[in-house]
Design a protein around this motif. Structure first.
Motif, mmCIF file in Angstrom:
data_model
loop_
_atom_site.group_PDB
_atom_site.id
_atom_site.type_symbol
_atom_site.label_atom_id
_atom_site.label_comp_id
_atom_site.label_asym_id
_atom_site.label_seq_id
_atom_site.Cartn_x
_atom_site.Cartn_y
_atom_site.Cartn_z
ATOM 1 N N PRO A 112 0.806 -1.225 0.000
ATOM 2 C CA PRO A 112 0.000 0.000 0.000
ATOM 3 C C PRO A 112 0.838 1.275 0.000
ATOM 4 O O PRO A 112 0.284 2.369 0.007
ATOM 5 C CB PRO A 112 -0.818 -0.098 1.299
ATOM 6 C CG PRO A 112 -0.692 -1.508 1.747
ATOM 7 C CD PRO A 112 0.621 -1.983 1.231
ATOM 8 N N SER A 113 2.164 1.129 0.001
ATOM 9 C CA SER A 113 3.013 2.319 -0.101
ATOM 10 C C SER A 113 2.755 3.060 -1.410
ATOM 11 O O SER A 113 3.062 4.250 -1.514
ATOM 12 C CB SER A 113 4.489 1.948 0.000
ATOM 13 O OG SER A 113 4.886 1.134 -1.092
ATOM 14 N N ILE A 114 2.173 2.378 -2.379
ATOM 15 C CA ILE A 114 1.855 3.050 -3.644
ATOM 16 C C ILE A 114 0.840 4.169 -3.441
ATOM 17 O O ILE A 114 0.794 5.129 -4.214
ATOM 18 C CB ILE A 114 1.333 2.056 -4.704
ATOM 19 C CG1 ILE A 114 0.022 1.404 -4.254
ATOM 20 C CG2 ILE A 114 2.382 0.997 -5.024
ATOM 21 C CD1 ILE A 114 -0.641 0.533 -5.302
ATOM 22 N N TYR A 115 0.018 4.067 -2.382
ATOM 23 C CA TYR A 115 -1.019 5.074 -2.141
ATOM 24 C C TYR A 115 -0.484 6.344 -1.481
ATOM 25 O O TYR A 115 -1.204 7.343 -1.399
ATOM 26 C CB TYR A 115 -2.098 4.523 -1.187
ATOM 27 C CG TYR A 115 -2.815 3.274 -1.613
ATOM 28 C CD1 TYR A 115 -3.325 3.131 -2.901
ATOM 29 C CD2 TYR A 115 -3.021 2.232 -0.713
ATOM 30 C CE1 TYR A 115 -4.010 1.982 -3.260
ATOM 31 C CE2 TYR A 115 -3.712 1.088 -1.067
ATOM 32 C CZ TYR A 115 -4.194 0.963 -2.342
ATOM 33 O OH TYR A 115 -4.881 -0.169 -2.700
ATOM 34 N N PHE A 116 0.740 6.298 -0.981
ATOM 35 C CA PHE A 116 1.201 7.350 -0.078
ATOM 36 C C PHE A 116 1.136 8.750 -0.694
ATOM 37 O O PHE A 116 1.531 8.966 -1.840
ATOM 38 C CB PHE A 116 2.641 7.089 0.374
ATOM 39 C CG PHE A 116 3.164 8.163 1.275
ATOM 40 C CD1 PHE A 116 2.827 8.188 2.608
ATOM 41 C CD2 PHE A 116 3.952 9.191 0.765
ATOM 42 C CE1 PHE A 116 3.279 9.189 3.442
ATOM 43 C CE2 PHE A 116 4.411 10.199 1.591
ATOM 44 C CZ PHE A 116 4.080 10.200 2.931
ATOM 45 N N GLN A 117 0.636 9.681 0.102
ATOM 46 C CA GLN A 117 0.659 11.103 -0.229
ATOM 47 C C GLN A 117 0.871 11.888 1.054
ATOM 48 O O GLN A 117 0.590 11.399 2.146
ATOM 49 C CB GLN A 117 -0.660 11.541 -0.888
ATOM 50 C CG GLN A 117 -0.952 10.896 -2.227
ATOM 51 C CD GLN A 117 -2.215 11.454 -2.864
ATOM 52 O OE1 GLN A 117 -2.456 12.660 -2.832
ATOM 53 N NE2 GLN A 117 -3.018 10.582 -3.434
ATOM 54 N N PHE A 118 1.345 13.129 0.905
ATOM 55 C CA PHE A 118 1.532 13.973 2.081
ATOM 56 C C PHE A 118 0.212 14.641 2.459
ATOM 57 O O PHE A 118 0.063 15.855 2.451
ATOM 58 C CB PHE A 118 2.626 15.014 1.820
ATOM 59 C CG PHE A 118 4.007 14.431 1.798
ATOM 60 C CD1 PHE A 118 4.593 13.963 2.968
ATOM 61 C CD2 PHE A 118 4.706 14.333 0.619
ATOM 62 C CE1 PHE A 118 5.867 13.405 2.953
ATOM 63 C CE2 PHE A 118 5.981 13.783 0.590
ATOM 64 C CZ PHE A 118 6.571 13.316 1.764
ATOM 65 N N ARG A 119 -0.758 13.806 2.775
ATOM 66 C CA ARG A 119 -2.051 14.267 3.278
ATOM 67 C C ARG A 119 -2.757 13.080 3.920
ATOM 68 O O ARG A 119 -2.427 11.916 3.642
ATOM 69 C CB ARG A 119 -2.907 14.867 2.163
ATOM 70 C CG ARG A 119 -3.301 13.919 1.049
ATOM 71 C CD ARG A 119 -4.128 14.642 -0.008
ATOM 72 N NE ARG A 119 -4.514 13.780 -1.107
ATOM 73 C CZ ARG A 119 -5.592 13.003 -1.126
ATOM 74 N NH1 ARG A 119 -6.402 12.966 -0.073
ATOM 75 N NH2 ARG A 119 -5.880 12.264 -2.177
ATOM 76 N N ASP A 120 -3.721 13.370 4.775
ATOM 77 C CA ASP A 120 -4.487 12.310 5.423
ATOM 78 C C ASP A 120 -5.405 11.632 4.406
ATOM 79 O O ASP A 120 -6.054 12.307 3.595
ATOM 80 C CB ASP A 120 -5.318 12.877 6.570
ATOM 81 C CG ASP A 120 -4.456 13.431 7.701
ATOM 82 O OD1 ASP A 120 -3.406 12.831 7.979
ATOM 83 O OD2 ASP A 120 -4.834 14.456 8.299
ATOM 84 N N GLN A 121 -5.442 10.290 4.450
ATOM 85 C CA GLN A 121 -6.292 9.516 3.541
ATOM 86 C C GLN A 121 -6.975 8.403 4.340
ATOM 87 O O GLN A 121 -6.309 7.673 5.083
ATOM 88 C CB GLN A 121 -5.459 8.884 2.420
ATOM 89 C CG GLN A 121 -4.688 9.883 1.574
ATOM 90 C CD GLN A 121 -3.894 9.192 0.495
ATOM 91 O OE1 GLN A 121 -4.363 8.983 -0.632
ATOM 92 N NE2 GLN A 121 -2.669 8.802 0.823
ATOM 93 N N TYR A 122 -8.287 8.285 4.139
ATOM 94 C CA TYR A 122 -9.045 7.322 4.926
ATOM 95 C C TYR A 122 -9.819 6.363 4.015
ATOM 96 O O TYR A 122 -10.327 6.755 2.961
ATOM 97 C CB TYR A 122 -10.027 8.043 5.854
ATOM 98 C CG TYR A 122 -9.360 8.989 6.833
ATOM 99 C CD1 TYR A 122 -8.800 8.507 8.015
ATOM 100 C CD2 TYR A 122 -9.278 10.353 6.564
ATOM 101 C CE1 TYR A 122 -8.182 9.368 8.919
ATOM 102 C CE2 TYR A 122 -8.660 11.228 7.459
ATOM 103 C CZ TYR A 122 -8.119 10.724 8.637
ATOM 104 O OH TYR A 122 -7.499 11.575 9.510
ATOM 105 N N ASP A 123 -9.903 5.102 4.458
ATOM 106 C CA ASP A 123 -10.708 4.078 3.766
ATOM 107 C C ASP A 123 -10.360 3.982 2.287
ATOM 108 O O ASP A 123 -11.243 3.960 1.416
ATOM 109 C CB ASP A 123 -12.195 4.368 3.947
ATOM 110 C CG ASP A 123 -12.620 4.293 5.400
ATOM 111 O OD1 ASP A 123 -12.100 3.422 6.123
ATOM 112 O OD2 ASP A 123 -13.457 5.115 5.823
ATOM 113 N N LEU A 124 -9.089 3.885 2.001
ATOM 114 C CA LEU A 124 -8.643 3.793 0.610
ATOM 115 C C LEU A 124 -9.042 2.449 0.017
ATOM 116 O O LEU A 124 -8.767 1.388 0.593
ATOM 117 C CB LEU A 124 -7.128 3.951 0.532
ATOM 118 C CG LEU A 124 -6.563 5.340 0.838
ATOM 119 C CD1 LEU A 124 -5.052 5.262 1.000
ATOM 120 C CD2 LEU A 124 -6.926 6.307 -0.271
ATOM 121 N N GLY A 125 -9.653 2.494 -1.154
ATOM 122 C CA GLY A 125 -9.950 1.274 -1.892
ATOM 123 C C GLY A 125 -8.800 0.921 -2.814
ATOM 124 O O GLY A 125 -7.786 1.619 -2.883
#
Length: 330
Positions: A112-125
């Motif tokens: 899931p490191s592919i999803y990383f961004q410098f912002r809060d992210q919740y319940d990522l599909g």
């Protein structure tokens, strides 16, 4: 029972997978680059050291029904060519060999490191559009490897992708030991006060899911599945629970996100100017992963893979701590 090739068996996840599948009665071939760590403690497991990016793979693949691909170079820092070789080229060669030998199914471990961004992210599909600029070469290489798996699936190979988040447990040599190393000086930088909400995955949950996916009637068309314990935890709670289990006195020092990220940027710039570009003690990814919330929606895995995580965080960290006191970083 199936004959299963487990790659990356000299690493934390692969070692646990190989032992779990052998205990279930499967014929297991365990391979990895580090010959010194390919000790399975089970004579029924065939050990076969190999470099997936350069060695001949046909002998490994002969008679295999399933490949569980755990091998990867995993680090927040490093050279692009090294990640390309270990994570992309190795995956390409493994898939080619699996196709030649008519392997029934490939289970590929991504991140899931592919999803990383410098912002809060919740319940990522699982739906994902790659960024124009990756925060780490590791994340880029894991996405590229996923693309190779999906391409193989589009040509008829049964394949599925698991994206486990922050896998920990007995024998962990990466995530929890990194936190302990930072805390060894007696204090720990608590970015954003430890308010970030994150997911983690106990190794028992992951290997149970992999065992199920070996021969269950599950979708194997190249789709990806998020994997976690299913109960997000605040960073501060995770750290307090870990250090309490270890009986390690640590002072948690709150730090604001933006200045800490600026300091990490300077740390990275300095590291790139040094001979060999050694990993800095502070990286932007390291700050971001503990400073920003990221939680995963594991509904697809629950529905389609019958995934039922069972782990209690405090109990699992207590078991890890006991193993650490007994064996240390082995």
């Amino acid at each position: 029972m199936a004959q299963i090739l487990v790659t990356g068996a000299s690493g934390f996840i692969g070692h646990h997978v190989a032992r779990r599948l052998a205990a279930a009665g499967h014929r297991v071939i365990a391979t990895g680059r580090d010959r010194s760590r390919l000790h399975m403690g089970n004579d029924a497991i065939l050990v076969a050291p190999a470099d997936l990016a350069s060695d001949m793979l046909d002998t490994l693949m002969e008679g295999c029904d399933v490949v569980v691909h755990c091998a990867a170079l995993s680090s927040p820092w490093g050279h692009a060519k090294d990640f390309q070789r270990a994570n992309v080229i190795a995956t390409e060669r493994l898939l080619d060999a699996a196709r030649r030998h008519r392997v029934h199914r490939v289970i590929h471990l991504s991140s899931p490191s592919i999803y990383f961004q410098f912002r809060d992210q919740y319940d990522l599909g699982e739906t994902f559009t790659p960024p124009t600029r990756w925060i780490t070469e590791y994340a880029r290489s894991k996405w590229d490897a996923e693309c190779r798996v999906r391409s193989a699936a589009s040509r008829g190979m049964q394949a599925l992708i698991l994206r486990p988040r922050a896998v920990y447990g007995e024998g962990d040599r990466a995530i929890l030991p990194r936190l302990q190393a930072v805390a060894a000086r007696g204090w720990f930088p608590l970015v954003n006060g430890g308010r970030a909400l994150i997911d983690v995955t106990h190794i028992d949950n992951l290997v149970a899911l992999i065992e199920h996916c070996v021969d269950a009637d599950v979708p194997a068309d190249g789709r990806a599945y998020n994997v976690s314990n299913g109960v997000p935890v605040h960073v501060r709670t995770l750290l307090e629970t870990l250090f309490a289990a270890l009986a390690q006195p640590v002072r948690l020092v709150p730090l604001p996100r933006v200045p800490t990220l600026a300091l990490a940027t300077l740390s990275e710039q300095w590291a790139r100017c040094r001979p060999g570009q050694p990993e800095p003690r502070l990286t932007r990814y390291g700050v971001g992963v503990l400073g920003y919330s990221q939680t995963l929606d594991i509904g697809r895995a629950r529905r389609e893979l019958a995934y039922q995580p069972q782990t209690d965080l405090a109990a699992s960290l207590a078991r890890y701590a006991e193993g650490w006191r007994t064996h240390g970083r082995t």
